[in-house]
Structure formats: C-alpha cells, structure tokens
Design an enzyme around this catalytic site. Sequence first.
Site, short mmCIF file in Angstrom:
data_model
loop_
_atom_site.label_atom_id
_atom_site.label_comp_id
_atom_site.label_asym_id
_atom_site.label_seq_id
_atom_site.Cartn_x
_atom_site.Cartn_y
_atom_site.Cartn_z
N GLY A 5 0.78 -1.24 0.00
CA GLY A 5 0.00 0.00 0.00
C GLY A 5 0.81 1.29 0.00
N GLU A 40 3.31 4.47 5.70
CA GLU A 40 2.11 3.62 5.61
C GLU A 40 1.03 4.32 4.81
OE1 GLU A 40 0.56 0.99 5.73
OE2 GLU A 40 0.76 -0.15 7.57
N ASP A 50 -5.29 1.80 10.84
CA ASP A 50 -6.66 1.48 11.23
C ASP A 50 -6.65 0.97 12.67
OD1 ASP A 50 -9.35 0.87 11.18
OD2 ASP A 50 -9.15 -0.88 9.88
N PHE A 58 -14.43 2.09 4.55
CA PHE A 58 -13.44 1.36 3.77
C PHE A 58 -13.15 2.11 2.47
CE2 PHE A 58 -11.85 -1.82 0.84
CZ PHE A 58 -10.87 -2.42 1.61
N VAL A 59 -11.90 2.50 2.31
CA VAL A 59 -11.52 3.29 1.14
C VAL A 59 -10.53 2.54 0.26
CG1 VAL A 59 -11.97 5.54 2.19
CG2 VAL A 59 -9.73 4.47 2.52
N ARG A 115 -5.34 -0.13 -6.34
CA ARG A 115 -4.17 0.56 -5.78
C ARG A 115 -3.68 1.66 -6.71
NH1 ARG A 115 -2.30 -2.57 -1.39
NH2 ARG A 115 -2.47 -4.81 -1.63
P1 IMP Z 1 -4.13 -2.13 11.04
O1 IMP Z 1 -3.84 -0.70 11.41
O2 IMP Z 1 -3.23 -3.13 11.70
O3 IMP Z 1 -5.60 -2.46 11.22
O4 IMP Z 1 -3.82 -2.41 9.53
C1 IMP Z 1 -3.94 -1.46 8.58
C2 IMP Z 1 -3.87 -2.16 7.25
O5 IMP Z 1 -5.16 -2.65 6.91
C3 IMP Z 1 -3.47 -1.16 6.20
O6 IMP Z 1 -2.08 -1.17 5.96
C4 IMP Z 1 -4.28 -1.63 5.01
O7 IMP Z 1 -3.55 -2.60 4.30
C5 IMP Z 1 -5.51 -2.27 5.61
N1 IMP Z 1 -6.65 -1.33 5.65
C6 IMP Z 1 -7.20 -0.73 6.72
N2 IMP Z 1 -8.22 0.07 6.36
C7 IMP Z 1 -8.33 -0.02 5.03
C8 IMP Z 1 -9.21 0.58 4.05
O8 IMP Z 1 -10.10 1.40 4.34
N3 IMP Z 1 -9.00 0.23 2.75
C9 IMP Z 1 -8.04 -0.64 2.37
N4 IMP Z 1 -7.18 -1.23 3.24
C10 IMP Z 1 -7.33 -0.92 4.55
MG MG Z 2 -1.03 -2.09 4.40
#
Ligand code: IMP
Ligand code: MG
Length: 182
Positions: free
Chosen positions: A45, A100, A104, A153-154, A166
Amino acid sequence: MMIDNDIEKTIVGREEIVEIIDRLGKELTRDYKDKYPILVGILKGCIPFMSDLMKHLDFHLEIGYMDVSSYFGGLTGAVDVKIEMDLNMPVKGRHVLIAEDIVDSGRTLHAVIKLLEHRGAKSVKVVTLLDKPEGRKIDYVPAYIGVTIPKVFVVGYGLDYEGRYRNLPYVGLLKPEIYEND
Ligand code: IMP
Ligand code: MG
C-alpha cells in the site's frame, strides 16, 4: 478513467493529496534533516504515497521495504503478525521512519515498531497518508498524519479491495454493488 466507474465518492482528491505531501515533506525535512533516517515502506500500500513523499524530503536518507500481514481470530482472538518480506538492512543505531498508507486498528504497525525497536533502532516513527482513529484497537497515534478519515473502507492511491484499485490516483469509496457482486 475506467476504474473511476467503480467509485461512489472521492474521499481525498488528487489536489488534497498534493497539499498533504507538500506539508508532510516540510515537517519531515524540519525534523529529520540531520538524522540520515531509513524510510521503510510497508508493502504494498505504501508505493504511491512513499514514491511521491520521498521527492519532498530534502535530506539524506536510505529506503527499504517490509511486507507484513496480520491474522486475526483463532480461539483467543489474538493477533499474529507475519513478516512476509523482511527489511534487508540493519536498523541498529538508525532513525527509522515508517511510511504507511493507512493506520486502522494499529496492530500491524505496533508489531513492526516493536520489532524494529528490538533490533536496536534509535527511533521509530510513522508517517501515514490516512488515519482512521475510530478503528483503533490499541492506543497508538502516528507521529505524522496526512488526513484523518471516518471509519469507512476506502480504496485508491495504494489502498486495495481484493488486490485491486491501488493504481487509482486518489482515495475514494467503492460503490456498494462492487462488494455485492462478490
Ligand atoms: P491495522 O492498522 O493493523 O488495522 O492495519 C492497517 C492495514 O489494513 C493497512 O495497511 C491496510 O492494508 C488495511 N486497511 C485498513 N483500512 C483499510 C481501508 O479502508 N482500505 C483498504 N485497506 C485498509
Ligand atoms: Mg497495508
């Protein structure tokens, strides 16, 4: 664009992305100009964001990449983070800046930060294009945030839905029928 047709609404447009990157570039240049950091992108990403951002960083740096995935659930609901591809350079004694696309829950980053600190990094900070603080499962605030978005979700500008979108040049919401067709 053809893939535009699947997008319901723009969340962060191209012009806003340019402004965000310009501002983050200035903040990071102020804070890192004497630190010779390693800019570590979290694949996949990070690609569009890191590639645009690094051109606004006016100081010496090295770059590296890691690919990390998180697995949730199991009986305990515990989170396991798997290093799919590790950084190919030592971080001991170095300042590390992680790039990053989005933070999330914060779990993936938390694990990566702990690992790099364990390896002796002098500092580990995060620059993220998007922050979704409402999704947080652990207490964590990234040092550098492009823009805060609600818990939606984006896709686009690095973010994917099932591996696609992407390459969209902005961040948007998918049309509901895209999910429904799956
Ligand atoms: P977290 O903070 O451990 O939950 O992980 C975040 C990862 O989840 C990001 O690096 C993305 O790969 C994925 N992610 C979280 N929210 C989104 C979204 O809204 N769209 C697409 N991927 C997301
Ligand atoms: Mg990611």
